[in-house]
Design a protein around this motif. Structure first.
Motif, PDB file in Angstrom:
ATOM      1  N   ARG A  64      40.541  51.550   1.537  1.00 53.56           N
ATOM      2  CA  ARG A  64      39.943  50.883   2.815  1.00 53.56           C
ATOM      3  C   ARG A  64      40.965  50.222   3.674  1.00 53.56           C
ATOM      4  O   ARG A  64      41.089  50.527   4.693  1.00 53.56           O
ATOM      5  CB  ARG A  64      38.800  49.942   2.516  1.00 53.56           C
ATOM      6  CG  ARG A  64      37.453  50.493   2.167  1.00 53.56           C
ATOM      7  CD  ARG A  64      36.446  49.197   2.185  1.00 53.56           C
ATOM      8  NE  ARG A  64      35.087  49.835   1.665  1.00 53.56           N
ATOM      9  CZ  ARG A  64      34.697  49.910   0.392  1.00 53.56           C
ATOM     10  NH1 ARG A  64      35.282  49.021  -0.355  1.00 53.56           N
ATOM     11  NH2 ARG A  64      33.236  50.302   0.487  1.00 53.56           N
ATOM     12  N   TYR A  65      42.036  49.897   2.822  1.00 56.98           N
ATOM     13  CA  TYR A  65      43.199  49.222   3.408  1.00 56.98           C
ATOM     14  C   TYR A  65      43.964  50.109   4.165  1.00 56.98           C
ATOM     15  O   TYR A  65      44.527  50.001   5.316  1.00 56.98           O
ATOM     16  CB  TYR A  65      43.996  48.422   2.277  1.00 56.98           C
ATOM     17  CG  TYR A  65      45.405  47.890   2.985  1.00 56.98           C
ATOM     18  CD1 TYR A  65      45.537  47.081   3.807  1.00 56.98           C
ATOM     19  CD2 TYR A  65      46.488  48.545   2.033  1.00 56.98           C
ATOM     20  CE1 TYR A  65      46.701  46.789   4.218  1.00 56.98           C
ATOM     21  CE2 TYR A  65      47.685  48.226   2.422  1.00 56.98           C
ATOM     22  CZ  TYR A  65      48.000  47.188   3.578  1.00 56.98           C
ATOM     23  OH  TYR A  65      49.220  46.851   3.896  1.00 56.98           O
ATOM     24  N   LEU A 104      34.381  57.080  -1.051  1.00 56.69           N
ATOM     25  CA  LEU A 104      34.644  57.054   0.152  1.00 56.69           C
ATOM     26  C   LEU A 104      35.636  58.286   0.550  1.00 56.69           C
ATOM     27  O   LEU A 104      35.499  58.901   1.810  1.00 56.69           O
ATOM     28  CB  LEU A 104      35.181  55.730   0.442  1.00 56.69           C
ATOM     29  CG  LEU A 104      35.501  55.612   1.968  1.00 56.69           C
ATOM     30  CD1 LEU A 104      34.391  55.724   2.795  1.00 56.69           C
ATOM     31  CD2 LEU A 104      36.207  54.133   2.147  1.00 56.69           C
ATOM     32  N   GLN A 108      39.175  51.822  -4.341  1.00 53.36           N
ATOM     33  CA  GLN A 108      38.468  51.669  -3.279  1.00 53.36           C
ATOM     34  C   GLN A 108      38.761  50.711  -2.224  1.00 53.36           C
ATOM     35  O   GLN A 108      38.948  50.926  -0.982  1.00 53.36           O
ATOM     36  CB  GLN A 108      36.808  51.204  -3.741  1.00 53.36           C
ATOM     37  CG  GLN A 108      35.926  51.430  -2.674  1.00 53.36           C
ATOM     38  CD  GLN A 108      35.122  52.906  -2.537  1.00 53.36           C
ATOM     39  OE1 GLN A 108      35.715  53.670  -3.547  1.00 53.36           O
ATOM     40  NE2 GLN A 108      34.193  53.297  -1.790  1.00 53.36           N
ATOM     41  N   ARG A 152      43.160  53.059   5.103  1.00 51.90           N
ATOM     42  CA  ARG A 152      42.303  53.829   6.233  1.00 51.90           C
ATOM     43  C   ARG A 152      42.320  52.882   7.546  1.00 51.90           C
ATOM     44  O   ARG A 152      42.577  53.273   8.750  1.00 51.90           O
ATOM     45  CB  ARG A 152      40.884  53.911   5.570  1.00 51.90           C
ATOM     46  CG  ARG A 152      40.320  54.946   6.773  1.00 51.90           C
ATOM     47  CD  ARG A 152      38.693  55.196   6.350  1.00 51.90           C
ATOM     48  NE  ARG A 152      38.145  56.098   7.271  1.00 51.90           N
ATOM     49  CZ  ARG A 152      37.081  56.266   7.452  1.00 51.90           C
ATOM     50  NH1 ARG A 152      35.919  55.616   6.545  1.00 51.90           N
ATOM     51  NH2 ARG A 152      36.288  57.204   8.267  1.00 51.90           N
ATOM     52  N   GLU A 153      42.346  51.387   7.403  1.00 51.65           N
ATOM     53  CA  GLU A 153      42.481  50.359   8.396  1.00 51.65           C
ATOM     54  C   GLU A 153      43.851  50.682   9.031  1.00 51.65           C
ATOM     55  O   GLU A 153      43.875  50.559  10.200  1.00 51.65           O
ATOM     56  CB  GLU A 153      42.161  49.173   8.012  1.00 51.65           C
ATOM     57  CG  GLU A 153      40.866  48.899   7.526  1.00 51.65           C
ATOM     58  CD  GLU A 153      40.701  47.402   6.797  1.00 51.65           C
ATOM     59  OE1 GLU A 153      41.494  46.885   6.776  1.00 51.65           O
ATOM     60  OE2 GLU A 153      39.534  47.275   6.320  1.00 51.65           O
TER      61      GLU A 153
END
Length: 1173
Positions: free
Chosen positions: A798-799, A863, A794, A801-802
């Motif tokens: 996120r990393y 996500l 997870q 996606r950023e």
């Protein structure tokens, strides 16, 4: 530009020279080898070199002038060297179909046919012709302009090779004595993929099938071509079920009852071919037709009492089922007791125990295929056939043992990959237990008992000899835990007893070592010294006593001084390695007591070692001429042992202080800059202890950033092994490994990515790496698997996606990379199942696991599934499955369907992703593809997808409702293997292929030839026709010999030659017959002969109707049932093997109709709407 103009001018000049030499040859009579032969050969060689180097010149040459100048060099009067050179020149001249057509008009086909009819004395010339034929396969004819009033459907493309040339080439491939037969068969197989109709019409398919059954070296390659054709319904009809491909199975049944010696080489070659076919979906499903008759025939040949055949078949099953032979298999086959294997006998010298065999606990896609494979063979009676081999009285004991071993391995596979309900029935072995409990036949009962005992012994010893999967901690329930626990207890008891000796015994042991009584190390008892170090001196009281009251330590320690040349001069041999071990244990004993530490501080050992390193240090002036640590001494003596001793000191904090005090680490820093002494650097980083923060880690870091690539590569490998062997992850090792991702050398980056990807299989390590937020975009494709690994977490998702990696990569996969994944995963399956020639599609360090899928990694997190839903990609995938699930014509749509299936399967293999399957309700559509798709590879892809969907508990439960049962672990967890419920309708529907019909016959629109007027010509044609029949060939050859004697001039007639060339160009003749027929005529092939043949072709045309009404096709009612399909390669309707009145009448009727020449092929079938009715 100047080079091009010069090359073009030179090539035109050489063409002009060849034309002039040809005119001079014609003026000289053209008989024999002329004086211009050498000049021609030189011109052809120079012209070939120009065209080979300058591709553009090939397009600028006037092909008509070139043909008129070069083609005379192919005449029979020219030497074979000149003809070979000209054929090679033509390969660099022909650039398109137009150029080829001009050369064909000048008689190129006739020259090639004549060359292909020559014997092995002209093998070099035939080789060039074969290469020229391969060039023809790459040419495509230009599209013909269509008339607006004509039929809108385009005419079929012209075949790349004319029928006369193709039949001559096939005859060469059919000759077992031809030196180029194997190469010709490979070329013919490629031609099948280009124009299967032309090959079948010319009898080429029969030649390929015969080579397959003979066990030729190209058998696996031919099998691959046939399986490619079987995969699709469009080309499947060219094969007759039960007689074409199944011929390779008959090799094993033919050996029964034969009086000839068994050709084991042929049996092994055919077994390899069968194995390659059964490892593909096309082969497995094709041979499963007719109630698995072909497979059952192969299995039942095990029942034949022929040891050679049985041994080859057993080896075949070992290879087919991916059973890797363990080291202890040899012990069992030799009849030795496995209970003693790996356990040294009493009184035997101590040595290393045999390495445990690895046990692969991971199940992958290849296991899904093996599960179906083993279930099919067991249903065909494999276990029963093996039981027959084992139970046979007076049989070969070695073969019986191999059969027992195979049975045990098959049972192991059954227990791993088949559902519990199925495996429990199979593992009960009803046949063996029935034989064991039968008291009617004592011999059979004893054999059954012995077999069960052997299987039980194999199972028990397998658990002992196979290693468990490697983990980061010792398993308390490991199968060998009891052995390890006993060894530890025995070792601890021995040390306790050795330390508890009384004073007198201890003093005696010290004296018996010989250290206190002699300075000569030869007289020392090394084994007793090692025992003292491990036992008595492990007590601090005993050590203190020895240090204060004895000269034992003060005499032993100087032995290791480098400049004493005692230890450092010992040869590096296996027995002398005990001294290195002794030195390490002695230093460990000294570091365990303060007095020992003080002794090391006062001793010159470390000081001399520092001076030895200074001899190599470029910062200390000129190096010594004969240093202690020279490369030769490190390789040949025990000097390398000093690094192990220093590594022992680095395990203690006090030892680190000693190394700092004597500036050993400073020497290490300097030595790490030496380019040619990687042996020293390896010794340093390999033996230092890195459990404490300090100089050892700095030394490793300095090696990782060395200016020399080979040092960085080795240091990276050592760092990766440190991470692998660590019980828990350490941040400092991961940071160093991440640093290597930025190394300028690609090899170092690949190593770092490999070790980091393996380490990130642990969720704890993965979270730690994600927190460090490394930048991996600079790695490109190299870092792609690692980034996919990050997406399964997870925080990592996120990393990424950023960093906008997810959106960019998602669009790339949706548009293109899904299609590339199909190639990768199919190459993986081919490699995992043992097929060859897949290395270019796979990583060289292939570990047997399928490549990760982007959508599958996304589906591991909630996500990621949310983003898939927002993008709407899964809905698009579901629509493709619904719309094109049963597509069997369009190749692009089939490939897209495969890519979509893999994407859906990888998404649905996770808990969050399976919700998409339920929302779109496409599970039934996927099952329909498995059971109904006419493309066998698509059916296999869908089968793998069902296995992926069974990876979750929800998926396994729903699939069971649809008639598909998942394999589960003893704890009830699904393993990712799913099979149709055995002995049921689902299994039969999955293995059943839709009925196919053979393609409609190929009919010709021939140009009719005038019938011969002279009766003797009829006699010649009839005799040549009868040469194609083995029953009448001898009489026909005598007839021809008699005719040539009586009518000698007749065999110089161009008209009759043309008729004969027509005959052998439209019917199948063996190579020897073709050569015999051409040698009958006393006509030399040259430009004049070619012109005369062209004139004869024009004059012999029938003056009748311009078109011949096409005969109606035969009724095909008898061909509709599977198993009775007829191949288009049948030649029974094309042969003229007739003799006598009845046979002669058939020939006369055909000759009255006219003789066919240069046929125009017309194919009816696939585009005909009648086929799809």
């Amino acid at each position: 530009m100047e080079d091009f103009k010069g090359a073009l001018a030179s090539s035109r000049g050489l063409v002009g020279q060849l034309a002039e030499l040809g005119r001079l040859d014609d003026a000289g009579g053209g008989s024999g080898i002329t004086v211009a032969e050498g000049a021609r050969l030189a011109c052809v060689g120079r012209l070939t070199e120009i065209l080979r180097v300058n591709v553009r010149v090939r397009y600028e040459l006037d092909i008509s002038e070139f043909a008129q100048a070069v083609m005379p060099c192919l005449a029979d009067a020219c030497s074979k060297d000149l003809r070979m050179a000209v054929f090679r020149l033509l390969r660099f001249t022909i650039v398109d179909a137009t150029a080829l057509g001009v050369l064909k008009d000048e008689g190129l086909d006739w020259y090639m046919i004549k060359t292909l009819s020559r014997d092995n004395k002209h093998v070099e010339e035939k080789e060039q012709v074969l290469k020229l034929i391969r060039l023809f396969l790459t040419l495509r004819s230009e599209p013909q302009p269509q008339n607006s009033n004509s039929n809108p459907s385009p005419p079929p493309p012209a075949p790349p090779i004319s029928e006369p040339l193709l039949r001559a080439f096939i005859a060469m491939c059919d000759s077992s004595e031809d030196a180029l037969r194997l190469t010709g068969l490979e070329t013919l197989a490629e031609l099948v993929l280009v124009d299967i109709d032309a090959v079948c019409l010319s009898g080429g398919m029969r030649v390929l099938l015969q080579a397959l059954a003979e066990g030729a070296e190209v058998g696996p390659a031919l099998a691959g071509v046939f399986l490619y054709l079987i995969d699709r319904p469009r080309t499947r009809g060219y094969f007759r079920l039960g007689s074409d491909l199944e011929s390779v199975f008959s090799v094993f049944s033919e050996v029964y009852g034969t009086r000839q010696s068994i050709n084991t080489a042929r049996l092994r070659a055919c077994s390899k071919t069968i194995s390659s076919m059964l490892r593909t979906w096309a082969g497995l499903l094709y041979f499963s037709l007719n109630d698995r008759r072909a497979i059952a025939t192969l299995v039942n040949t095990l029942r034949f009492p022929i040891p050679e055949s049985r041994e080859i078949l057993i080896d075949f099953f070992f290879e087919l089922l991916r059973i890797r032979g363990a080291k202890w298999h040899g012990e069992f086959l030799q009849g030795r007791r496995l209970t003693l294997y790996g356990r040294g006998a009493l009184g035997a010298p101590k040595g290393p125990n045999p390495a445990l065999e690895p046990l692969n606990a991971r199940l992958d896609l290849s296991d899904q295929f093996v599960a179906l494979l083993v279930s099919i063979f067991i249903e065909a009676g494999l276990l029963d056939a093996l039981a027959v081999v084992i139970q046979e009285k007076g049989g070969n004991e070695g073969v019986a043992r191999r059969a027992a071993l195979l049975m045990d391995e098959v049972l192991q596979i059954v227990s791993r990959v088949l559902p519990g309900r199925v495996s429990s029935t199979i593992l009960s072995l009803p046949a063996l237990f029935a034989m064991t409990t039968s008291f009617k036949d004592n011999d059979q009962r004893n054999i059954g008992i012995d077999t069960l005992a052997s299987l039980d012994s194999l199972d028990r010893n397998r658990l002992r000899l196979q290693a468990q999967p490697q983990t980061n901690r010792n398993r308390s329930n490991s199968v060998d835990d009891a052995i390890r626990r006993g060894q530890r207890q025995a070792e601890q008891t021995r040390k306790t007893m050795a330390a508890a000796v009384d004073d007198k015994t201890f003093a005696t042991m010290i004296v018996d070592t010989g250290v206190t009584t002699s300075r000569d190390s030869v007289r020392w008892n090394v084994d007793l010294l090692l025992e003292v170090m491990d036992g008595a001196l492990s007590s601090s009281k005993r050590l203190e006593e020895v240090l204060k009251t004895s000269k034992f330590c003060r005499r032993l320690l100087p032995f290791f001084h480098p400049f004493a040349h005692r230890f450092s001069d010992l040869r590096s041999t296996k027995p002398n390695e005990r001294w290195v071990k002794l030195g390490c244990k002695f230093l460990r004993v000294l570091m365990s007591h303060s007095e020992g530490q003080r002794m090391l501080t006062e001793d010159k050992l470390l000081l001399e070692l520092m001076e030895c390193f200074a001899q190599l240090d470029p910062f200390n002036g000129a190096p010594s001429s004969d240093p202690i640590f020279s490369k030769k001494r490190v390789e040949d003596t025990l000097t390398y042992g000093y690094f192990e001793m220093l590594g022992t000191l680095s395990q203690f904090s006090e030892g680190i202080e000693l190394l700092q005090r004597f500036r050993i680490f400073t020497a290490f820093y300097h030595l790490s800059e030496l380019k040619s002494r990687e042996d020293l650097i390896k010794g340093m980083i390999e033996h230092l202890d890195y459990s404490r923060d300090g100089h050892p880690r700095i030394v490793l870091s300095k090696a990782l950033t060395s200016s020399y690539k080979h040092i960085r590569k080795y240091a990276t490998e050592h760092l990766g092994k440190l991470i692998q062997n660590s019980d828990e992850p350490h941040e400092w090792t991961l940071r160093l490994l991440l640093t290597q991702l930025y190394d300028p050398a690609v090899e170092v980056c690949e190593q770092a990515v490999e070790y980091l990807q393996e380490a990130c299989q642990s969720s704890e390590v993965l979270q730690m790496v994600v927190r460090m937020r490394p930048t991996l975009e600079h790695l490109g494709e190299l870092g792609h698997p690692l980034l996919l690994r990050f997406m399964s977490n997870q925080a990592g998702f996120r990393y990424l996606r950023e960093a906008r990696y997810v959106d960019r990569e998602m669009d790339g996969w949706f548009q293109e990379r899904n299609l590339q994944y199909v190639i990768q995963v199919e190459a993986f399956l081919a490699k995992a199942l043992g097929q060859e020639d897949t290395e270019e599609f796979l990583n060289p360090d292939f570990d047997g696991m399928a490549p990760p899928h982007f959508y599958g990694e996304m589906a591991k997190t909630e996500l990621g599934c949310q983003i898939i839903h927002e993008k709407g990609h899964f809905a698009d995938f579901a629509q493709v499955i619904r719309q094109y699930g049963l597509e069997d014509e369009d190749r692009e749509l089939i490939t897209k369907l495969k890519s979509v299936l893999w994407a859906v399967g990888n998404i649905g293999s996770h808990h969050y992703g399976f919700q998409f399957i339920e929302e779109e309700d496409i599970l039934q559509n996927i099952i329909d593809i498995v059971e109904q798709s006419a493309v066998l590879s698509v059916r296999g892809t869908a089968y793998f997808v069902l296995g992926l969907l069974s990876c979750t508990s929800e998926g396994a439960e729903i699939l069971y409702e649809y008639g598909w049962e998942a394999t589960k672990t003893p704890m009830g967890e699904p393993t990712g293997i799913c099979l149709p419920i055995a002995q049921g309708e689902k299994m039969e529907r999955f293995l059943d292929i839709p009925l196919w019909e053979p393609p409609l016959r190929i009919y010709m629109e021939p140009r009719m030839l005038r019938p011969p007027t002279a009766p003797v010509e009829n006699d010649v044609l009839l005799a040549i026709a009868n040469l194609g029949n083995s029953m009448t060939a001898n009489k026909a050859s005598h007839t021809l010999a008699l005719l040539k004697t009586r009518h000698h001039k007749l065999f110089s007639s161009i008209t009759l030659l043309y008729r004969v060339l027509h005959l052998i160009s439209t019917h199948s003749y063996r190579f020897s017959v073709r050569k015999y027929v051409l040698d009958l005529f006393e006509v030399r092939f040259d430009p004049k002969t070619v012109a005369a043949l062209r004139k004869a072709a024009s004059s012999l045309q029938q003056v009748g109707p311009a078109e011949v009404e096409q005969a109606a096709p035969r009724p095909r009612d008898s061909l509709r049932s599977r198993g009775r399909t007829r191949s288009i390669s049948d030649d029974e309707e094309l042969g003229l093997g007739l003799e006598g009145e009845e046979e002669g009448e058939g020939v006369e009727e055909e000759q009255q109709r006219g003789v066919w020449m240069e046929p125009q092929v017309k194919v009816t079938g696939f585009d005909d709407p009648r086929v799809h009715d």
